[in-house]
Scaffold this active site. Structure first.
Site, PDB file in Angstrom:
ATOM      1  N   CYS A 148      46.035 -36.783 -82.108  1.00  0.00           N
ATOM      2  CA  CYS A 148      45.652 -37.284 -83.439  1.00  0.00           C
ATOM      3  C   CYS A 148      46.806 -37.181 -84.436  1.00  0.00           C
ATOM      4  O   CYS A 148      47.101 -38.130 -85.144  1.00  0.00           O
ATOM      5  CB  CYS A 148      44.453 -36.506 -83.968  1.00  0.00           C
ATOM      6  SG  CYS A 148      42.978 -36.677 -82.952  1.00  0.00           S
ATOM      7  N   HIS A 149      47.451 -36.019 -84.490  1.00  0.00           N
ATOM      8  CA  HIS A 149      48.521 -35.817 -85.464  1.00  0.00           C
ATOM      9  C   HIS A 149      49.745 -35.127 -84.890  1.00  0.00           C
ATOM     10  O   HIS A 149      50.639 -34.724 -85.617  1.00  0.00           O
ATOM     11  CB  HIS A 149      47.989 -35.044 -86.683  1.00  0.00           C
ATOM     12  CG  HIS A 149      46.879 -35.763 -87.367  1.00  0.00           C
ATOM     13  ND1 HIS A 149      45.564 -35.461 -87.151  1.00  0.00           N
ATOM     14  CD2 HIS A 149      46.894 -36.812 -88.232  1.00  0.00           C
ATOM     15  CE1 HIS A 149      44.803 -36.279 -87.856  1.00  0.00           C
ATOM     16  NE2 HIS A 149      45.570 -37.104 -88.522  1.00  0.00           N
TER      17      HIS A 149
END
Length: 184
Positions: A148-149
């Site tokens: 995701c990040h």
């Protein structure tokens, strides 16, 4: 002449009326407690919730170097059977180089260092990191990678790179025996 005073010489100043007031007050208190108990009792966890408060996992089928995901309290929990090389890598890291400074020995049970149990929720925004299945991207440090990040965790579940502020959480767990692990 008529008087309303009690002229009994053995009287200590109490009357039947005082007793009736005390008894009525006591009964009112008991009644209030009895009527409030259902409201207080309903705040206790339900039986199905208590049943999920702990789970037992058979770890005998987890090969060295592999991991499984189990669900506990609605969250994924990663159980990894670490290799000797993964344990050595985790112990070789200087704690001062870590974002969330925690030694590998603080994250595993003494005598069972080959077993790592962590909650599989990224501490940045709650995504589920990759690295449990064969072929998953394990990130730069061989543990888990949150796509995701871009948070990278090592073989001890410690944050090494990316926006996550803390290590993967270690839930309470005990070894019931050599093949069974109880989480919660």
């Amino acid at each position: 002449m008529s008087t309303l005073e009690n002229t009994n010489p053995e009287d200590d100043g109490t009357t039947r009326r005082d007793f009736i007031h005390v008894a009525a007050g006591g009964m009112a208190a008991v009644g209030a407690a009895a009527s409030l108990w259902p409201f207080i009792d309903q705040m206790n966890p339900a039986a199905d919730t208590l049943a999920l408060s702990s789970i037992e996992v058979d770890i005998s089928q987890i090969d060295v170097g592999s991991a499984i995901v189990v669900k506990w309290r609605g969250k994924p929990v990663f159980i990894r059977h670490r290799t000797a090389d993964e344990i050595a890598q985790a112990n070789a890291v200087a704690v001062t180089d870590l974002i969330d400074q925690q030694a590998d020995g603080e994250r595993v049970k003494a005598g069972k260092e080959e077993w790592l149990v962590v909650t599989g929720v990224c501490t940045h925004l709650g995504c589920v990191p990759l690295g449990t299945k064969t072929g998953d991207d394990r990130g730069e440090f061989g543990g888990w990678f949150c796509p995701c990040h871009g948070s990278h965790y090592d073989t001890s579940g410690r944050i090494r790179k990316g926006p996550a502020p803390e290590n993967l959480e270690v839930p309470e767990y005990v070894f019931v025996n050599d093949t069974t692990l109880q989480i919660g």
